[in-house]
Motif scaffolding. Sequence first.
Motif, PDB file in Angstrom:
ATOM      1  N   LYS A  39       0.401 -61.086 -13.631  1.00  0.00           N
ATOM      2  CA  LYS A  39      -0.530 -60.231 -14.041  1.00  0.00           C
ATOM      3  C   LYS A  39      -0.085 -59.545 -15.661  1.00  0.00           C
ATOM      4  CE  LYS A  39      -2.028 -57.164 -11.021  1.00  0.00           C
ATOM      5  NZ  LYS A  39      -2.058 -56.383  -9.709  1.00  0.00           N
TER       6      LYS A  39
ATOM      7  N   ARG B 103      -1.930 -59.365 -19.354  1.00  0.00           N
ATOM      8  CA  ARG B 103      -2.185 -58.192 -19.815  1.00  0.00           C
ATOM      9  C   ARG B 103      -1.613 -58.257 -21.153  1.00  0.00           C
ATOM     10  NH1 ARG B 103      -1.102 -54.485 -15.273  1.00  0.00           N
ATOM     11  NH2 ARG B 103      -3.089 -54.872 -14.892  1.00  0.00           N
TER      12      ARG B 103
ATOM     13  N   SER C  73      -8.284 -62.103 -24.680  1.00  0.00           N
ATOM     14  CA  SER C  73      -9.712 -61.845 -24.493  1.00  0.00           C
ATOM     15  C   SER C  73      -9.793 -60.165 -24.203  1.00  0.00           C
ATOM     16  CB  SER C  73     -10.102 -62.448 -23.303  1.00  0.00           C
ATOM     17  OG  SER C  73     -11.452 -62.069 -22.827  1.00  0.00           O
ATOM     18  N   THR C  74     -11.045 -60.013 -24.839  1.00  0.00           N
ATOM     19  CA  THR C  74     -11.298 -58.410 -24.632  1.00  0.00           C
ATOM     20  C   THR C  74     -11.624 -58.189 -23.080  1.00  0.00           C
ATOM     21  OG1 THR C  74     -13.567 -59.028 -25.357  1.00  0.00           O
ATOM     22  CG2 THR C  74     -12.228 -58.064 -27.159  1.00  0.00           C
ATOM     23  N   ASN C  75     -11.766 -59.154 -22.335  1.00  0.00           N
ATOM     24  CA  ASN C  75     -12.107 -58.918 -20.844  1.00  0.00           C
ATOM     25  C   ASN C  75     -11.236 -59.306 -19.923  1.00  0.00           C
ATOM     26  OD1 ASN C  75     -15.075 -58.640 -20.991  1.00  0.00           O
ATOM     27  ND2 ASN C  75     -15.224 -60.569 -21.612  1.00  0.00           N
TER      28      ASN C  75
ATOM     29  N   GLU D 136      -8.889 -57.183 -18.572  1.00  0.00           N
ATOM     30  CA  GLU D 136      -8.894 -56.358 -17.183  1.00  0.00           C
ATOM     31  C   GLU D 136      -9.874 -56.915 -16.245  1.00  0.00           C
ATOM     32  OE1 GLU D 136      -6.745 -54.136 -16.073  1.00  0.00           O
ATOM     33  OE2 GLU D 136      -5.483 -54.702 -17.632  1.00  0.00           O
ATOM     34  N   THR D 137     -11.254 -57.362 -16.604  1.00  0.00           N
ATOM     35  CA  THR D 137     -12.090 -57.882 -15.751  1.00  0.00           C
ATOM     36  C   THR D 137     -11.703 -59.080 -15.179  1.00  0.00           C
ATOM     37  OG1 THR D 137     -13.609 -56.828 -17.434  1.00  0.00           O
ATOM     38  CG2 THR D 137     -14.542 -58.042 -15.645  1.00  0.00           C
ATOM     39  N   ILE D 138     -11.032 -60.106 -16.129  1.00  0.00           N
ATOM     40  CA  ILE D 138     -10.709 -61.187 -15.410  1.00  0.00           C
ATOM     41  C   ILE D 138      -9.303 -60.967 -14.372  1.00  0.00           C
ATOM     42  CG2 ILE D 138      -9.028 -63.529 -16.147  1.00  0.00           C
ATOM     43  CD1 ILE D 138     -10.353 -63.315 -18.788  1.00  0.00           C
ATOM     44  N   LEU D 139      -8.737 -60.151 -14.728  1.00  0.00           N
ATOM     45  CA  LEU D 139      -7.626 -59.500 -13.592  1.00  0.00           C
ATOM     46  C   LEU D 139      -8.313 -59.221 -12.262  1.00  0.00           C
ATOM     47  CD1 LEU D 139      -4.671 -57.825 -15.668  1.00  0.00           C
ATOM     48  CD2 LEU D 139      -4.549 -60.079 -14.246  1.00  0.00           C
ATOM     49  N   GLY D 140      -9.299 -58.270 -12.433  1.00  0.00           N
ATOM     50  CA  GLY D 140     -10.088 -58.066 -11.430  1.00  0.00           C
ATOM     51  C   GLY D 140     -10.637 -58.889 -10.429  1.00  0.00           C
TER      52      GLY D 140
ATOM     53  N   LEU E 236      -9.582 -62.055 -10.576  1.00  0.00           N
ATOM     54  CA  LEU E 236      -8.628 -63.177 -10.083  1.00  0.00           C
ATOM     55  C   LEU E 236      -8.036 -62.534  -8.690  1.00  0.00           C
ATOM     56  CD1 LEU E 236      -6.498 -64.029 -13.258  1.00  0.00           C
ATOM     57  CD2 LEU E 236      -8.338 -65.518 -11.664  1.00  0.00           C
TER      58      LEU E 236
ATOM     59  N   ALA F 269      -6.172 -68.839 -18.970  1.00  0.00           N
ATOM     60  CA  ALA F 269      -7.081 -67.579 -19.447  1.00  0.00           C
ATOM     61  C   ALA F 269      -6.142 -67.270 -20.552  1.00  0.00           C
ATOM     62  CB  ALA F 269      -7.087 -66.441 -18.562  1.00  0.00           C
TER      63      ALA F 269
END
Lengths: 189, 111
Positions: A11, A15, A20-22, A24-28, A30, A50
């Motif tokens: 993680k 981070r 990517s600007t996304n 945090e969304t990708i982490l969510g 995953l 990613a």
Amino acid sequence: MKANQPPTVAKWLLRHLGSSTNNETILGDLDERYRQGRSVAWYWKQVMTAVIVGMCNSRDNVEAFIAGWVAFWTLFNALFPLLGRCTVLVSVVGFISGLTVACMSNGRRWMALLLFSSTVAFYWVCLGIISSPYEPAVRFYKLMALGLSRSAQVSNETLVGNLIVLTLFIWFGASVPPARKATLQGQKA
Amino acid sequence: MTKHDQLGSFELMVILVLIRLGDNAYGVPISIELEKRTGRDVAIGSVYAALERLEDKGFVTSELGEPTPERGGRAKKYFHVTARGLKEVRETQRSLVKLWNGLPELERGKA
């Protein structure tokens, strides 16, 4: 039994190195799929993909990487006849090329910088190998660069010392833009 | 239409999945649907890279949804296909069908 928490290091990597600007969304996403039963190995594979895809998808970072190399190559070749392969040369070249990468990349520039400094380090080591008196390296150089004279031989200590200075100055140069931005913001306030 | 505005093959797959999913199109269902339909493992990072390109081209819009505990308190990002995106999908379909027609190797199911 699988731990309920996704791998913290993975993680952290996404981070900090994800472009990517996304992120945090990708982490969510995953985390959600991990809690649905995906493995730790799957999570790591997704994070590494990613990071790499984000870097390649970010046109700013690709351009910054190329601009960094252009700055490095131009300055190195322009200053080498004047200074020789000395610490002053690597400091100047490292600082300016690092600054170029940082100025041209987007807000998440660490991946571009890491890739740039790694490739510069690889280039530096190759340069050291082809200018070393080690017989197979000499033969390799003669084979690859037919008719060209070999660059001056340097000791391993100088080579490693200059590599460390070069890498440090690349990162030092890259840390200047945010500091300058903060100063400008302070002046505006 | 410039080359920049054309749909890549993975982008086309993603946009078709978005149309199929309707209002529930966020990262997890998109990747699950892609895996189900293509039979391959899909990297969520690649899905988002395609979605970012589609957003840049104006074919897709996004909005943040509600954060949930199973996502570590992070919000979902829902994606919707724009009218321009739908038009582009129809044009791509027409072009592909034209290319497909009259190929005996494909019609007999040899390929």
